[in-house]
Scaffold this active site. Structure first.
Site, short mmCIF file in Angstrom:
data_model
loop_
_atom_site.label_atom_id
_atom_site.label_comp_id
_atom_site.label_asym_id
_atom_site.label_seq_id
_atom_site.Cartn_x
_atom_site.Cartn_y
_atom_site.Cartn_z
N HIS A 27 0.77 -1.22 -0.08
CA HIS A 27 -0.04 -0.04 0.14
C HIS A 27 0.76 1.34 0.10
CE1 HIS A 27 -3.31 -2.78 1.32
NE2 HIS A 27 -3.90 -1.93 0.66
N LYS A 80 -0.90 4.76 4.43
CA LYS A 80 -1.84 3.93 5.18
C LYS A 80 -1.29 3.57 6.58
CE LYS A 80 -4.24 -0.23 4.74
NZ LYS A 80 -5.42 0.06 4.79
#
Length: 238
Positions: free
Chosen positions: A135, A139
């Site tokens: 990600h 995040k």
């Protein structure tokens, strides 16, 4: 449909654009500077709320929606130890609540593929299984909520794995989840089955936030007028 957006970061802005393009009206955009709008007077004007915030604030935000008797769709992850309590509050008050670790239609189909493959591999102990998720660097939680969902599905079938660990350690009885944070990655989840003979790998790669945002709007459209606790399996009839 009148929508209250609780959380107006990158995901909130993507949901706003898609909802508006579909003809819905976003009547509230609540971020850390407008928490005073998170009350019955303002929320009560909405047909549904969509909540994408932080693990620290999700429970409070959902509770405020229940107090306003507004159906709420939540995509916040990292707080799911409180999910059973929220579900109980929803049922007790005859509210409407839908939570998903991922609203992408493709990911929810991927969930079903993962469960099927795990069931097939349960009787094949020569394969070690491990996961990787990638990600963007903003995040906040690791592993991702989607990775945890995939892991729980896998562990339900593959009983040679007793639990998951968030590191690269290849333990015989634990499912390793490797988390990487690389910009500008919207989200990639891979499950690897590896044996001395061959490998089997399944991967879902998101190209943008649009799939997540579009799925959240579809969920909100579906939830309006309902009561109870639901998931994307209900929305997509999976």
């Amino acid at each position: 449909m009148k929508i209250a957006l609780i959380g107006y970061g990158k995901m909130g802005k993507a949901i706003d654009a898609i909802a508006t393009a579909k003809g819905h009206e976003v009547i509230l955009k609540i971020d850390h500077d407008s928490q005073h709008l998170l009350d019955k007077e303002h929320l009560g004007q909405a047909d549904v709320a969509i909540e994408f915030t932080t693990p620290e604030t999700a429970y409070h935000n959902i509770q405020k929606c229940f107090e306003a008797n507004v159906p709420v769709v939540s995509g916040t992850t990292g707080w799911l130890e409180q999910l059973p309590e929220v579900n109980a509050l929803c049922e007790k008050g005859h509210h409407a609540f839908l939570h998903a670790t991922n609203f992408s239609i493709g990911v929810n189909i991927f969930f079903e593929v993962n469960k099927k493959l795990a069931a097939l591999m349960a009787a094949q102990p020569q394969y070690n299984v491990w996961m990787e998720e990638i990600h963007h660097t903003q995040k906040k939680d690791a592993p991702s909520g989607t990775a945890i969902t995939l892991a729980e599905q896998l562990l339900a079938s593959v009983d040679r794995k007793k639990g998951w660990v968030n590191d690269e350690t290849q333990q015989a009885d634990m499912l390793s989840i490797i988390s990487k944070r690389i910009d500008p990655a919207p989200g990639t989840h891979t499950i690897h089955y590896s044996s001395p003979i061959d490998d089997i790998t399944i991967t879902h790669t998101a190209h943008s936030r649009e799939g997540f945002a579009a799925g959240a709007v579809v969920a909100a459209e579906w939830l309006k007028g309902k009561a109870g606790v639901f998931t994307m399996k209900d929305v997509l009839n999976l």
